[in-house]
Design a protein around this motif. Structure first.
Motif, PDB file in Angstrom:
ATOM      1  N   LEU A 297      28.849  21.918  75.585  1.00  0.00           N
ATOM      2  CA  LEU A 297      27.637  21.266  76.078  1.00  0.00           C
ATOM      3  C   LEU A 297      27.245  20.081  75.192  1.00  0.00           C
ATOM      4  O   LEU A 297      26.855  19.021  75.695  1.00  0.00           O
ATOM      5  CB  LEU A 297      26.487  22.264  76.161  1.00  0.00           C
ATOM      6  N   LEU A 298      27.372  20.248  73.889  1.00  0.00           N
ATOM      7  CA  LEU A 298      27.090  19.139  72.976  1.00  0.00           C
ATOM      8  C   LEU A 298      28.102  18.007  73.178  1.00  0.00           C
ATOM      9  O   LEU A 298      27.750  16.830  73.053  1.00  0.00           O
ATOM     10  CB  LEU A 298      27.107  19.621  71.526  1.00  0.00           C
ATOM     11  N   SER A 299      29.328  18.369  73.497  1.00  0.00           N
ATOM     12  CA  SER A 299      30.350  17.352  73.781  1.00  0.00           C
ATOM     13  C   SER A 299      29.944  16.500  74.973  1.00  0.00           C
ATOM     14  O   SER A 299      30.101  15.279  74.951  1.00  0.00           O
ATOM     15  CB  SER A 299      31.701  18.027  74.066  1.00  0.00           C
ATOM     16  N   LEU A 300      29.432  17.152  76.013  1.00  0.00           N
ATOM     17  CA  LEU A 300      28.977  16.410  77.197  1.00  0.00           C
ATOM     18  C   LEU A 300      27.811  15.490  76.840  1.00  0.00           C
ATOM     19  O   LEU A 300      27.772  14.336  77.261  1.00  0.00           O
ATOM     20  CB  LEU A 300      28.552  17.375  78.308  1.00  0.00           C
ATOM     21  N   LYS A 301      26.891  16.012  76.060  1.00  0.00           N
ATOM     22  CA  LYS A 301      25.713  15.227  75.681  1.00  0.00           C
ATOM     23  C   LYS A 301      26.097  13.994  74.866  1.00  0.00           C
ATOM     24  O   LYS A 301      25.529  12.922  75.036  1.00  0.00           O
ATOM     25  CB  LYS A 301      24.748  16.095  74.885  1.00  0.00           C
ATOM     26  N   HIS A 302      27.096  14.138  74.000  1.00  0.00           N
ATOM     27  CA  HIS A 302      27.462  13.045  73.097  1.00  0.00           C
ATOM     28  C   HIS A 302      28.665  12.220  73.578  1.00  0.00           C
ATOM     29  O   HIS A 302      29.059  11.269  72.908  1.00  0.00           O
ATOM     30  CB  HIS A 302      27.709  13.584  71.693  1.00  0.00           C
ATOM     31  N   GLY A 303      29.233  12.616  74.716  1.00  0.00           N
ATOM     32  CA  GLY A 303      30.310  11.833  75.303  1.00  0.00           C
ATOM     33  C   GLY A 303      31.638  11.879  74.567  1.00  0.00           C
ATOM     34  O   GLY A 303      32.464  10.990  74.711  1.00  0.00           O
ATOM     35  N   LYS A 304      31.851  12.936  73.766  1.00  0.00           N
ATOM     36  CA  LYS A 304      33.154  13.094  73.105  1.00  0.00           C
ATOM     37  C   LYS A 304      33.442  14.571  72.899  1.00  0.00           C
ATOM     38  O   LYS A 304      32.523  15.384  72.798  1.00  0.00           O
ATOM     39  CB  LYS A 304      33.195  12.340  71.782  1.00  0.00           C
ATOM     40  N   ASN A 305      34.714  14.905  72.852  1.00  0.00           N
ATOM     41  CA  ASN A 305      35.131  16.292  72.703  1.00  0.00           C
ATOM     42  C   ASN A 305      34.937  16.746  71.264  1.00  0.00           C
ATOM     43  O   ASN A 305      35.576  16.232  70.356  1.00  0.00           O
ATOM     44  CB  ASN A 305      36.601  16.423  73.124  1.00  0.00           C
ATOM     45  N   LEU A 306      34.066  17.717  71.062  1.00  0.00           N
ATOM     46  CA  LEU A 306      33.782  18.252  69.736  1.00  0.00           C
ATOM     47  C   LEU A 306      34.459  19.603  69.481  1.00  0.00           C
ATOM     48  O   LEU A 306      34.327  20.155  68.391  1.00  0.00           O
ATOM     49  CB  LEU A 306      32.261  18.401  69.552  1.00  0.00           C
ATOM     50  N   LEU A 307      35.174  20.116  70.479  1.00  0.00           N
ATOM     51  CA  LEU A 307      35.853  21.405  70.334  1.00  0.00           C
ATOM     52  C   LEU A 307      37.052  21.293  69.399  1.00  0.00           C
ATOM     53  O   LEU A 307      37.733  20.266  69.367  1.00  0.00           O
ATOM     54  CB  LEU A 307      36.355  21.901  71.688  1.00  0.00           C
ATOM     55  N   SER A 308      37.314  22.378  68.671  1.00  0.00           N
ATOM     56  CA  SER A 308      38.527  22.402  67.856  1.00  0.00           C
ATOM     57  C   SER A 308      39.728  22.587  68.784  1.00  0.00           C
ATOM     58  O   SER A 308      39.581  23.023  69.922  1.00  0.00           O
ATOM     59  CB  SER A 308      38.466  23.526  66.821  1.00  0.00           C
ATOM     60  N   ASP A 309      40.902  22.265  68.288  1.00  0.00           N
ATOM     61  CA  ASP A 309      42.097  22.477  69.096  1.00  0.00           C
ATOM     62  C   ASP A 309      42.761  23.798  68.694  1.00  0.00           C
ATOM     63  O   ASP A 309      42.331  24.471  67.756  1.00  0.00           O
ATOM     64  CB  ASP A 309      43.068  21.295  68.991  1.00  0.00           C
ATOM     65  N   LYS A 310      43.795  24.160  69.432  1.00  0.00           N
ATOM     66  CA  LYS A 310      44.480  25.431  69.223  1.00  0.00           C
ATOM     67  C   LYS A 310      45.012  25.558  67.797  1.00  0.00           C
ATOM     68  O   LYS A 310      44.847  26.601  67.158  1.00  0.00           O
ATOM     69  CB  LYS A 310      45.617  25.548  70.246  1.00  0.00           C
ATOM     70  N   ASP A 311      45.616  24.508  67.270  1.00  0.00           N
ATOM     71  CA  ASP A 311      46.182  24.568  65.925  1.00  0.00           C
ATOM     72  C   ASP A 311      45.100  24.749  64.867  1.00  0.00           C
ATOM     73  O   ASP A 311      45.267  25.528  63.928  1.00  0.00           O
ATOM     74  CB  ASP A 311      47.013  23.312  65.629  1.00  0.00           C
ATOM     75  N   MET A 312      43.990  24.055  65.025  1.00  0.00           N
ATOM     76  CA  MET A 312      42.885  24.204  64.076  1.00  0.00           C
ATOM     77  C   MET A 312      42.325  25.619  64.126  1.00  0.00           C
ATOM     78  O   MET A 312      42.046  26.220  63.094  1.00  0.00           O
ATOM     79  CB  MET A 312      41.772  23.193  64.378  1.00  0.00           C
ATOM     80  N   GLU A 313      42.181  26.163  65.318  1.00  0.00           N
ATOM     81  CA  GLU A 313      41.652  27.520  65.456  1.00  0.00           C
ATOM     82  C   GLU A 313      42.577  28.531  64.778  1.00  0.00           C
ATOM     83  O   GLU A 313      42.115  29.436  64.089  1.00  0.00           O
ATOM     84  CB  GLU A 313      41.474  27.851  66.940  1.00  0.00           C
ATOM     85  N   LYS A 314      43.890  28.365  64.957  1.00  0.00           N
ATOM     86  CA  LYS A 314      44.849  29.252  64.291  1.00  0.00           C
ATOM     87  C   LYS A 314      44.717  29.154  62.776  1.00  0.00           C
ATOM     88  O   LYS A 314      44.727  30.168  62.078  1.00  0.00           O
ATOM     89  CB  LYS A 314      46.285  28.889  64.682  1.00  0.00           C
ATOM     90  N   ARG A 315      44.604  27.923  62.274  1.00  0.00           N
ATOM     91  CA  ARG A 315      44.472  27.729  60.823  1.00  0.00           C
ATOM     92  C   ARG A 315      43.182  28.358  60.297  1.00  0.00           C
ATOM     93  O   ARG A 315      43.169  28.977  59.233  1.00  0.00           O
ATOM     94  CB  ARG A 315      44.523  26.245  60.465  1.00  0.00           C
ATOM     95  N   LEU A 316      42.087  28.198  61.044  1.00  0.00           N
ATOM     96  CA  LEU A 316      40.820  28.778  60.623  1.00  0.00           C
ATOM     97  C   LEU A 316      40.888  30.298  60.538  1.00  0.00           C
ATOM     98  O   LEU A 316      40.452  30.898  59.555  1.00  0.00           O
ATOM     99  CB  LEU A 316      39.694  28.360  61.584  1.00  0.00           C
ATOM    100  N   ILE A 317      41.441  30.922  61.571  1.00  0.00           N
ATOM    101  CA  ILE A 317      41.528  32.382  61.568  1.00  0.00           C
ATOM    102  C   ILE A 317      42.478  32.863  60.480  1.00  0.00           C
ATOM    103  O   ILE A 317      42.188  33.832  59.768  1.00  0.00           O
ATOM    104  CB  ILE A 317      41.901  32.912  62.960  1.00  0.00           C
TER     105      ILE A 317
END
Length: 78
Positions: A12-32
């Motif tokens: 939702l914040l991505s829509l509000k700010h006009g850019k993708n703020l989600l992490s990607d699959k590789d970042m999520e794997k690294r975080l976990i």
């Protein structure tokens, strides 16, 4: 799974700010991987494992992909 709530808010914040703020699959794997290495435990099993509320990484990442796809579709419509 609270992580998914966070992704929804991030989308939702991505829509509000006009850019993708989600992490990607590789970042999520690294975080976990990093939090497991630091000693975290799964919220349901209480085991130190790369799972999220008893769900395997593949299920967790599939939900991220679905949220990302929904975000991209919505961005195309706006």
């Amino acid at each position: 799974v609270s992580n998914w709530w966070g992704w929804g808010i991030c989308a939702l914040l991505s829509l509000k700010h006009g850019k993708n703020l989600l992490s990607d699959k590789d970042m999520e794997k690294r975080l976990i991987k990093a939090i497991v290495a630091a000693g975290s435990v799964d919220g349901c099993t209480r085991k130190n494992a790369p799972t999220v509320d008893r769900l395997p990484m593949s299920v967790h990442l599939d939900i991220l992909k679905k949220v990302k796809t929904a975000l991209e579709e919505e961005q195309r419509l706006c």
